[in-house]
Design an enzyme around this catalytic site. Structure first.
Site, PDB file in Angstrom:
ATOM      1  N   LYS A   1       0.836  -1.198   0.000  1.00 21.49           N
ATOM      2  CA  LYS A   1       0.000   0.000   0.000  1.00 21.49           C
ATOM      3  C   LYS A   1       0.876   1.256   0.000  1.00 21.49           C
ATOM      4  O   LYS A   1       0.688   2.160  -0.792  1.00 21.49           O
ATOM      5  CB  LYS A   1      -0.917  -0.035   1.220  1.00 21.49           C
ATOM      6  CG  LYS A   1      -1.818   1.157   1.338  1.00 21.49           C
ATOM      7  CD  LYS A   1      -2.767   1.014   2.521  1.00 21.49           C
ATOM      8  CE  LYS A   1      -3.460   2.345   2.779  1.00 21.49           C
ATOM      9  NZ  LYS A   1      -4.367   2.296   3.920  1.00 21.49           N
TER      10      LYS A   1
ATOM     11  N   GLU B   1      10.465  -4.827   4.504  1.00 23.72           N
ATOM     12  CA  GLU B   1      10.539  -6.225   4.076  1.00 23.72           C
ATOM     13  C   GLU B   1      10.253  -6.346   2.587  1.00 23.72           C
ATOM     14  O   GLU B   1      10.967  -7.026   1.834  1.00 23.72           O
ATOM     15  CB  GLU B   1       9.508  -7.072   4.847  1.00 23.72           C
ATOM     16  CG  GLU B   1       9.794  -7.233   6.320  1.00 23.72           C
ATOM     17  CD  GLU B   1       9.190  -6.133   7.177  1.00 23.72           C
ATOM     18  OE1 GLU B   1       8.887  -5.042   6.642  1.00 23.72           O
ATOM     19  OE2 GLU B   1       9.042  -6.354   8.396  1.00 23.72           O
TER      20      GLU B   1
ATOM     21  N   GLY C   1      -4.946  -1.733   4.962  1.00 20.98           N
ATOM     22  CA  GLY C   1      -4.156  -2.880   4.486  1.00 20.98           C
ATOM     23  C   GLY C   1      -4.818  -4.208   4.791  1.00 20.98           C
ATOM     24  O   GLY C   1      -4.897  -5.099   3.931  1.00 20.98           O
ATOM     25  N   ARG C   2      -5.342  -4.360   6.013  1.00 22.12           N
ATOM     26  CA  ARG C   2      -5.918  -5.654   6.400  1.00 22.12           C
ATOM     27  C   ARG C   2      -7.322  -5.861   5.839  1.00 22.12           C
ATOM     28  O   ARG C   2      -7.932  -6.908   6.064  1.00 22.12           O
ATOM     29  CB  ARG C   2      -5.889  -5.811   7.924  1.00 22.12           C
ATOM     30  CG  ARG C   2      -6.420  -4.628   8.684  1.00 22.12           C
ATOM     31  CD  ARG C   2      -6.033  -4.676  10.152  1.00 22.12           C
ATOM     32  NE  ARG C   2      -6.458  -3.498  10.891  1.00 22.12           N
ATOM     33  CZ  ARG C   2      -5.747  -2.380  11.012  1.00 22.12           C
ATOM     34  NH1 ARG C   2      -4.582  -2.285  10.407  1.00 22.12           N
ATOM     35  NH2 ARG C   2      -6.205  -1.361  11.702  1.00 22.12           N
TER      36      ARG C   2
ATOM     37  N   GLU D   1      -4.678  -6.348  14.857  1.00 25.13           N
ATOM     38  CA  GLU D   1      -4.142  -5.049  14.439  1.00 25.13           C
ATOM     39  C   GLU D   1      -5.254  -4.001  14.473  1.00 25.13           C
ATOM     40  O   GLU D   1      -5.003  -2.811  14.651  1.00 25.13           O
ATOM     41  CB  GLU D   1      -3.508  -5.134  13.039  1.00 25.13           C
ATOM     42  CG  GLU D   1      -2.549  -3.989  12.765  1.00 25.13           C
ATOM     43  CD  GLU D   1      -1.790  -4.107  11.441  1.00 25.13           C
ATOM     44  OE1 GLU D   1      -2.435  -4.023  10.387  1.00 25.13           O
ATOM     45  OE2 GLU D   1      -0.563  -4.271  11.476  1.00 25.13           O
TER      46      GLU D   1
ATOM     47  N   HIS E   1      -4.688 -32.925  18.311  1.00 27.06           N
ATOM     48  CA  HIS E   1      -3.555 -33.759  18.754  1.00 27.06           C
ATOM     49  C   HIS E   1      -2.432 -32.890  19.286  1.00 27.06           C
ATOM     50  O   HIS E   1      -1.286 -33.330  19.370  1.00 27.06           O
ATOM     51  CB  HIS E   1      -3.082 -34.634  17.588  1.00 27.06           C
ATOM     52  CG  HIS E   1      -4.152 -35.571  17.131  1.00 27.06           C
ATOM     53  ND1 HIS E   1      -4.346 -36.810  17.695  1.00 27.06           N
ATOM     54  CD2 HIS E   1      -5.131 -35.412  16.205  1.00 27.06           C
ATOM     55  CE1 HIS E   1      -5.392 -37.388  17.115  1.00 27.06           C
ATOM     56  NE2 HIS E   1      -5.886 -36.565  16.205  1.00 27.06           N
TER      57      HIS E   1
ATOM     58  N   LYS F   1       9.431  -0.423  14.219  1.00 25.31           N
ATOM     59  CA  LYS F   1      10.002  -0.104  12.897  1.00 25.31           C
ATOM     60  C   LYS F   1      11.098   0.939  13.033  1.00 25.31           C
ATOM     61  O   LYS F   1      12.162   0.841  12.418  1.00 25.31           O
ATOM     62  CB  LYS F   1       8.916   0.444  11.958  1.00 25.31           C
ATOM     63  CG  LYS F   1       7.931  -0.585  11.460  1.00 25.31           C
ATOM     64  CD  LYS F   1       6.965   0.073  10.461  1.00 25.31           C
ATOM     65  CE  LYS F   1       5.812  -0.842  10.116  1.00 25.31           C
ATOM     66  NZ  LYS F   1       4.812  -0.222   9.251  1.00 25.31           N
TER      67      LYS F   1
HETATM   68  O1  F6P Z   1       3.303  -2.745   9.801  1.00 26.57           O
HETATM   69  C1  F6P Z   1       1.941  -2.907   9.689  1.00 26.57           C
HETATM   70  C2  F6P Z   1       1.457  -2.614   8.290  1.00 26.57           C
HETATM   71  O2  F6P Z   1       1.391  -1.247   8.088  1.00 26.57           O
HETATM   72  C3  F6P Z   1       0.100  -3.271   8.061  1.00 26.57           C
HETATM   73  O3  F6P Z   1      -0.940  -2.516   8.540  1.00 26.57           O
HETATM   74  C4  F6P Z   1       0.125  -3.456   6.591  1.00 26.57           C
HETATM   75  O4  F6P Z   1      -0.846  -4.369   6.158  1.00 26.57           O
HETATM   76  C5  F6P Z   1       1.533  -3.945   6.389  1.00 26.57           C
HETATM   77  O5  F6P Z   1       2.294  -3.174   7.297  1.00 26.57           O
HETATM   78  C6  F6P Z   1       2.081  -3.802   4.992  1.00 26.57           C
HETATM   79  O6  F6P Z   1       2.044  -2.472   4.564  1.00 26.57           O
HETATM   80  P1  F6P Z   1       2.200  -2.095   3.044  1.00 26.57           P
HETATM   81  O7  F6P Z   1       1.109  -2.719   2.274  1.00 26.57           O
HETATM   82  O8  F6P Z   1       2.171  -0.596   3.009  1.00 26.57           O
HETATM   83  O9  F6P Z   1       3.546  -2.634   2.575  1.00 26.57           O
END
Ligand code: F6P
Length: 527
Positions: A196, A202, A257-258, A343, A374, A494
């Site tokens: 987003k 990452e 995002g979620r 979240e 199990h 972060k």
């Molecule tokens: O760190 C949390 C977050 O901001 C989430 O809310 C989001 O889904 C995820 O990181 C990934 O963010 P992006 O889509 O901006 O890479």
């Protein structure tokens, strides 16, 4: 406002005290119609909450609490596009993404572009740098840009398109992307960079690694245009990364995002199962939206789920919530719901900036049945903690094979019954158990659970299921008077990580950090 001081809360607290001595066995004995009275049906779904520790009065009080929290007003504000995510000044409009003919023009335009893109991949018209067709798709994203598509692609494995495989990379740990790249062919691999913000550490790290891998194989940076697409709200950053403008599928800041798998973020799903099935996923969610918005409180599935979680968390003292899909295809649902619920509602500051002073989102966890039986179910049965469970059962198997499905469903029913009713001393003794073993064979029961039955796992029913939980989250946010749509709690870690990275790479001064962090830094840097 202190929630626990409100009249609705006080009434529920008093009622919880009165109901506490009543075991689920008593509640069932008192009402032969309990299943009929405490279950709801909607558009093929069945929600049985008769095994929750509630009475008719409990539900009436909980619904009063929802009215007192102005649930209808908040629904209207969300629908009207008001910035109900007030701390970020954003509207919350994920329902508009799946509104079909009623969707805003910009949504329909992007859906049209996504459909054409999918068709060109499936039809073999989109070719890689060597002229070969694409066989492998890698979605690079994390959190909401990973969990939803990853879960849905697994859930819809029975609908998988031939000749295309979809993979997911999320972790910045090179152990995620390296083994995948080692077995992929750069000539036939397409990367989706899903972010987003297009600033996520990452995702950008993995995307750069993938780009380097591709360019090294192709011997030409122009190959990026044939092998990278981006899903983002941040066009400038996608451009800087080197992704051609026509390969960027946008969405908007009013999509959390979620809550984003219905947007361009769902591209990996559409590529895995085909556009027609992606549309059915949206249609299932649309059906749940209509139900959520129109159904009265007593018939409203998402609201009912939310009220039960409020009850279990704040009045029965449950600190966790288990989601137990009796479906291997739904194995990633708990991981997806962890982000969606925790979240969103894992907060202690109310909308007004004041501490809430009541327990909010329980820790959500789970595992596909029967595997969990199990492993950790021992604790459900005899561990002495209240752990509300959501069982999810499919009437028909998505991968039918003789001799399996009845056993799967029997286990699902057996567990919710055992958890609710337990096994008394009299029952154990009547079974002739040696006296020394009797204490170990006692099952207290009274463990609350809900069972959701889907006719089958299809794109449509998956859409219903996910929208059901989304609206549950919204209702809980309203009931707890918090903003479900921001996530400030992820920021501090972060920021610290960005200051620690240079230290681990060998530059900078660790003096600003505490003794433990300095000690760990030294240990991690010393061979
Ligand atoms: O760190 C949390 C977050 O901001 C989430 O809310 C989001 O889904 C995820 O990181 C990934 O963010 P992006 O889509 O901006 O890479």
């Amino acid at each position: 406002m202190k929630l626990s001081d409100t009249p609705a809360w006080r009434a529920l607290t008093a009622h919880a005290e009165a109901l506490r001595p009543r075991h689920l066995r008593d509640l069932f004995a008192a009402d032969p119609q309990r299943f009929e009275n405490f279950s709801l049906r909607h558009d093929g779904l069945l929600l049985d909450f008769s095994k929750q520790r509630v009475s008719g009065e409990t539900l009436a009080l909980l619904r009063q609490a929802a009215a007192a929290a102005d649930l209808d007003g908040w629904k209207a504000r969300m629908l009207a596009g008001e910035p109900i995510n007030h701390s970020e000044g954003r509207a919350v409009r994920h329902m508009a993404l799946r509104a079909g003919d009623q969707a805003p023009p910009e949504v329909r335009a992007v859906l049209g572009r996504l459909q054409r893109f999918c068709d060109s991949i499936h039809g073999g018209r989109w070719r890689g740098y060597s002229g070969e067709r694409i066989t492998d798709i890698v979605n690079i994203g994390i959190g909401g840009s990973d969990l939803g598509p990853r879960m849905a692609v697994k859930a819809l494995a029975a609908w998988q398109q031939p000749d295309i495989e979809v993979h997911f990379v999320a972790n910045v740990d090179s152990a995620d992307i390296a083994p995948l790249l080692a077995r992929l062919n750069p000539r036939t691999t397409l990367f989706i960079v899903a972010s987003k913000t297009f600033t996520t550490l990452e995702t950008l790290t993995n995307a750069r690694t993938a780009r380097d891998w591709l360019v090294a194989a192709a011997g030409d940076a122009d190959a990026v245009a044939r092998h990278f697409v981006a899903l983002s709200t941040n066009r400038d950053a996608t451009w800087e990364f080197g992704i051609a403008a026509e390969n960027v599928f946008e969405f908007w800041d009013w999509v959390g995002g979620r809550f984003s798998l219905w947007s361009a973020i769902g591209l990996a799903i559409a590529l895995a199962v085909g556009w027609r099935h992606f549309e059915q996923l949206l249609a299932g969610a649309r059906s749940m939206d209509a139900h959520f918005l129109a159904a009265p409180a007593a018939e409203n599935l998402p609201l009912t789920l939310a009220l039960l979680t409020l009850w279990n968390t704040d009045f029965l003292g449950a600190g966790t919530h288990a989601v137990l899909p009796y479906s291997q295809s739904l194995a990633l649902l708990p991981a997806y719901l962890q982000q969606l619920e925790m979240e969103s509602n894992g907060k202690q500051t109310g909308r007004d900036g004041e501490p809430l002073g009541v327990a909010t989102c329980p820790v959500l966890w789970g595992e596909a049945g029967t595997n969990g039986q199990h492993s950790f179910y021992q604790l459900f049965h005899q561990g002495g903690q209240t752990i509300p469970c959501d069982f999810i059962a499919l009437r028909e198997a998505d991968f039918p094979l003789a001799g399996h499905h009845a056993k799967l469903l029997a286990n699902c029913l057996a567990q919710s019954a055992a958890l609710a009713f337990g096994q008394t001393r009299a029952e154990v003794e009547a079974a002739g158990v040696p006296p020394a073993l009797v204490p170990f064979k006692l099952f207290p029961g009274n463990q609350p659970s809900t069972t959701l039955v889907l006719p089958r796992l299809t794109p449509y029913t998956l859409g219903q299921l996910l929208a059901l939980y989304e609206h549950k989250v919204f209702c809980l946010g309203v009931l707890w008077h918090l903003n479900s749509f921001d996530q400030w709690g992820v920021e501090l870690g972060k920021q610290l990580a960005s200051r620690l990275t240079p230290l681990l790479e060998g530059t900078g001064d660790a003096a600003e950090f505490d003794a433990s962090t300095r000690g760990l830094l030294a240990a991690l840097k010393t061979p």
